[in-house]
Design a protein around this motif. Structure first.
Motif, PDB file in Angstrom:
ATOM      1  N   LYS A 253       0.867  -1.180   0.000  1.00 46.39           N
ATOM      2  CA  LYS A 253       0.000   0.000   0.000  1.00 46.39           C
ATOM      3  C   LYS A 253       0.895   1.218   0.000  1.00 46.39           C
ATOM      4  CE  LYS A 253      -3.766  -2.056   2.634  1.00 46.39           C
ATOM      5  NZ  LYS A 253      -4.536  -1.963   3.859  1.00 46.39           N
ATOM      6  N   SER A 254       0.563   2.093  -0.881  1.00 48.55           N
ATOM      7  CA  SER A 254       1.376   3.313  -0.924  1.00 48.55           C
ATOM      8  C   SER A 254       0.700   4.366  -0.059  1.00 48.55           C
ATOM      9  CB  SER A 254       1.523   3.817  -2.361  1.00 48.55           C
ATOM     10  OG  SER A 254       0.255   4.110  -2.891  1.00 48.55           O
ATOM     11  N   LYS A 255       1.450   4.934   0.743  1.00 51.17           N
ATOM     12  CA  LYS A 255       0.929   5.961   1.631  1.00 51.17           C
ATOM     13  C   LYS A 255       1.317   7.310   1.043  1.00 51.17           C
ATOM     14  CE  LYS A 255       1.231   3.287   5.895  1.00 51.17           C
ATOM     15  NZ  LYS A 255       1.815   3.216   7.224  1.00 51.17           N
ATOM     16  N   GLU A 256       0.310   8.110   0.889  1.00 47.76           N
ATOM     17  CA  GLU A 256       0.589   9.464   0.401  1.00 47.76           C
ATOM     18  C   GLU A 256       0.700  10.386   1.590  1.00 47.76           C
ATOM     19  OE1 GLU A 256      -1.810  11.221  -2.586  1.00 47.76           O
ATOM     20  OE2 GLU A 256      -1.948   9.336  -3.703  1.00 47.76           O
ATOM     21  N   LYS A 257       1.705  11.134   1.531  1.00 44.02           N
ATOM     22  CA  LYS A 257       1.901  12.093   2.611  1.00 44.02           C
ATOM     23  C   LYS A 257       1.601  13.466   2.021  1.00 44.02           C
ATOM     24  CE  LYS A 257       5.373   9.522   5.153  1.00 44.02           C
ATOM     25  NZ  LYS A 257       6.727   9.534   5.682  1.00 44.02           N
ATOM     26  N   ARG A 258       0.658  14.092   2.571  1.00 48.62           N
ATOM     27  CA  ARG A 258       0.308  15.452   2.131  1.00 48.62           C
ATOM     28  C   ARG A 258       0.465  16.389   3.303  1.00 48.62           C
ATOM     29  NH1 ARG A 258      -5.338  14.939  -1.116  1.00 48.62           N
ATOM     30  NH2 ARG A 258      -4.617  13.580  -2.753  1.00 48.62           N
ATOM     31  N   LYS A 259       1.105  17.410   3.007  1.00 49.64           N
ATOM     32  CA  LYS A 259       1.207  18.452   4.010  1.00 49.64           C
ATOM     33  C   LYS A 259       0.439  19.642   3.499  1.00 49.64           C
ATOM     34  CE  LYS A 259       5.621  17.312   6.088  1.00 49.64           C
ATOM     35  NZ  LYS A 259       6.947  17.815   6.400  1.00 49.64           N
ATOM     36  N   GLU A 260      -0.555  20.012   4.211  1.00 45.20           N
ATOM     37  CA  GLU A 260      -1.342  21.183   3.834  1.00 45.20           C
ATOM     38  C   GLU A 260      -1.118  22.266   4.860  1.00 45.20           C
ATOM     39  OE1 GLU A 260      -5.395  20.245   3.237  1.00 45.20           O
ATOM     40  OE2 GLU A 260      -4.948  18.606   1.833  1.00 45.20           O
TER      41      GLU A 260
END
Length: 167
Positions: free
Chosen positions: A157-164
């Motif tokens: 599973k690819s984990k997306e890391k988003r920083k907002e």
């Protein structure tokens, strides 16, 4: 005055001499008792014999006749366990001249019935061990390698890391 001091000194010297003489006599008596006790314990130990594994000299020293038998190099520990289980007095000697070392087991002649039972169980264990060795079992390292390949081939599973940024 001088005479009193001299008398007290002489009395003290006599008393200490008596005490040390008494102590010396008591010490000698205790030492004699200890030697007698030690001698008695040696006699008791001489009359009783050791059980189980012992040296060949001890086994022969019991004057009950000795028999011997050759055993291969594998499973000596199993033989010892079984012999102790049946209460057999025995001695094991290793023959160092041969390349795969052979062991000779000496045992009392009166233990012949017990030793036959020990040998039956020993032979059964050895054949069971040979049969299990003949079965081809895959090595643990090969199994581990297969499982590593399976885990590597599974999709992750690819984990997306988003920083907002919040304002």
């Amino acid at each position: 005055m001088q005479e009193e001091v001299e008398n007290k000194t002489v009395n003290l010297a006599v008393k200490t001499t008596k005490v040390s003489l008494r102590l010396l006599i008591k010490a000698l008596i205790a030492y004699k008792r200890k030697l007698e006790n030690k001698h008695r314990l040696k006699q008791v130990a001489k009359n009783t014999h050791t059980k189980g594994k012992q040296s060949v000299k001890e086994l022969i020293g019991q004057d009950q006749g000795v028999s011997s038998m050759e055993i291969g190099d594998s499973g000596i520990r199993d033989f010892k366990k079984l012999a102790n289980k049946y209460g057999v007095d025995f001695a094991i000697v290793k023959d160092k001249n041969e390349t795969p070392p052979k062991y000779t087991v000496f045992f009392k002649a009166r233990d012949a019935d017990a030793i036959t039972q020990v040998l039956k169980e020993y032979a059964a264990k050895q054949t069971k061990r040979k049969k299990s060795a003949e079965k081809e079992r895959p090595s643990v390292l090969q199994k581990l390698k297969k499982f590593k390949e399976k885990v590597a081939s599974m999709p992750r599973k690819s984990k997306e890391k988003r920083k907002e940024m919040e304002r």
